[in-house]
Write a protein that holds these residues in place. Structure first.
Motif, PDB file in Angstrom:
ATOM      1  N   MET A 136       0.834  -1.197   0.000  1.00 57.56           N
ATOM      2  CA  MET A 136       0.000   0.000   0.000  1.00 57.56           C
ATOM      3  C   MET A 136       0.874   1.254   0.000  1.00 57.56           C
ATOM      4  N   ALA A 137       1.948   1.226   0.782  1.00 60.77           N
ATOM      5  CA  ALA A 137       2.863   2.370   0.807  1.00 60.77           C
ATOM      6  C   ALA A 137       3.502   2.568  -0.555  1.00 60.77           C
ATOM      7  N   LEU A 138       3.852   1.455  -1.225  1.00 62.88           N
ATOM      8  CA  LEU A 138       4.445   1.556  -2.558  1.00 62.88           C
ATOM      9  C   LEU A 138       3.458   2.160  -3.547  1.00 62.88           C
ATOM     10  N   GLY A 139       2.189   1.724  -3.471  1.00 60.54           N
ATOM     11  CA  GLY A 139       1.178   2.286  -4.365  1.00 60.54           C
ATOM     12  C   GLY A 139       1.037   3.787  -4.174  1.00 60.54           C
ATOM     13  N   MET A 183       2.010   6.965  -6.745  1.00 63.80           N
ATOM     14  CA  MET A 183       1.005   7.983  -7.041  1.00 63.80           C
ATOM     15  C   MET A 183       1.436   9.381  -6.584  1.00 63.80           C
ATOM     16  N   ASN A 184       2.615   9.459  -5.963  1.00 63.67           N
ATOM     17  CA  ASN A 184       3.105  10.730  -5.398  1.00 63.67           C
ATOM     18  C   ASN A 184       2.171  11.263  -4.318  1.00 63.67           C
ATOM     19  N   PRO A 201       2.010  11.995 -14.633  1.00 60.20           N
ATOM     20  CA  PRO A 201       1.239  11.718 -13.411  1.00 60.20           C
ATOM     21  C   PRO A 201       0.141  10.681 -13.609  1.00 60.20           C
ATOM     22  N   ALA A 202      -0.535  10.710 -14.742  1.00 62.76           N
ATOM     23  CA  ALA A 202      -1.630   9.767 -14.968  1.00 62.76           C
ATOM     24  C   ALA A 202      -1.122   8.331 -15.033  1.00 62.76           C
ATOM     25  N   GLY A 252       0.161   3.062  -9.552  1.00 62.63           N
ATOM     26  CA  GLY A 252       0.071   3.116  -8.102  1.00 62.63           C
ATOM     27  C   GLY A 252      -1.223   2.528  -7.586  1.00 62.63           C
ATOM     28  N   VAL A 253      -2.330   2.813  -8.260  1.00 61.09           N
ATOM     29  CA  VAL A 253      -3.630   2.270  -7.858  1.00 61.09           C
ATOM     30  C   VAL A 253      -3.614   0.744  -7.936  1.00 61.09           C
TER      31      VAL A 253
END
Length: 256
Positions: free
Chosen positions: A111-114, A118-119, A217-218, A224-225
């Motif tokens: 979860m932290a990596l995701g 995602m910044n 970013p997208a 990340g999601v």
């Protein structure tokens, strides 16, 4: 671990490789152009007689693949050490409790990596900073490997680069820790490493254009999601006691 359990590990490597673009992109690009201008290059064209699709530098591609082989070899060594560590502690009375804690921590790290990709949260940057103690000891060896204009030097450089402090690698190492054996831990890290190869190989061939595209970013948010979802599903599975089956294809580790 079964092949089914290795699929999400591969997927995390594939999605998380947008982070590799930032960390390894420069060195992969350098490998593609490591030969001196006077040295003839072997190339191949995917589409003949057109400049729209440039020729692929076969020598550069070979060095990028060899570099990745060295990097994955280091991942597998780290995974084997992690798996053997838990296997050696398996006879201890607190092994079951330790495995449960490690399972929760592994999914929390995902979860932290995701969120990192995602910044949205950069807590993993502190974890990476903790690994700099080891990296500072390895860094002087790099000067002997640059330019990486031969395959042995590319492999050695990749093997060295595999120990660069990386929160993404650390998060998957926790899964390797739960594999229960040196072979299982190495297999987990092999699946993860193979997931990062397509992006880095494409980066070596496409260069700066792909590096810019993958840092959008997208793109980072979508990856990340996906990784965040793996972690959330793992924790939900643990809390709700959900059965095995199709969930094995979506959870990195089985509940302890």
């Amino acid at each position: 671990m079964s092949a089914l359990n290795l699929l999400p590990v591969f997927a995390v490597g594939l999605a998380g490789s947008v982070h590799c673009v930032g960390m390894c992109g420069g060195i992969v690009g350098a490998l593609s152009g490591a030969l001196k201008p006077s040295v003839p290059r072997r190339t191949i064209r995917i589409v003949p007689d057109t400049s729209t699709f440039p020729a692929i530098d076969l020598d550069g591609a070979a060095r990028v693949l060899t570099y990745n082989a060295g990097r994955i070899a280091s991942y597998m060594l780290a995974g084997a050490l992690a798996g053997a560590l838990v296997n050696g502690a398996g006879t201890l009375a607190f092994a079951a409790r330790w495995q449960a804690i490690a399972y929760l921590l592994a999914n929390a790290m995902l979860m932290a990596l995701g969120l990192y990709l995602m910044n949205a949260w950069h807590g993993l940057a502190r974890v990476e900073a903790a690994g700099n103690v080891l990296w500072r000891r390895l860094l002087p060896a790099m000067r002997y490997l640059l330019p990486a204009d031969t395959l042995p030097k590319a492999f050695a450089l990749g093997a060295l680069w595999g120990w660069v402090p990386c929160g993404m690698v650390y998060s998957v190492l926790l899964t390797a820790l739960l594999a229960g054996s040196a072979t299982g831990g190495a297999t987990v890290m092999l699946a993860f490493g193979l997931g990062t190869v397509p992006m880095l190989l494409a980066l070596g061939l496409a260069g700066a254009w792909l590096r810019q595209a993958m840092q959008r970013p997208a793109v980072r948010a979508a990856c990340g999601v996906l990784v965040l979802g793996f972690g959330v599903l793992g924790l939900v599975r643990h809390a709700a006691g959900l059965p095995h089956g199709w969930l094995d294809a979506l959870c990195l580790v089985a509940p302890a």
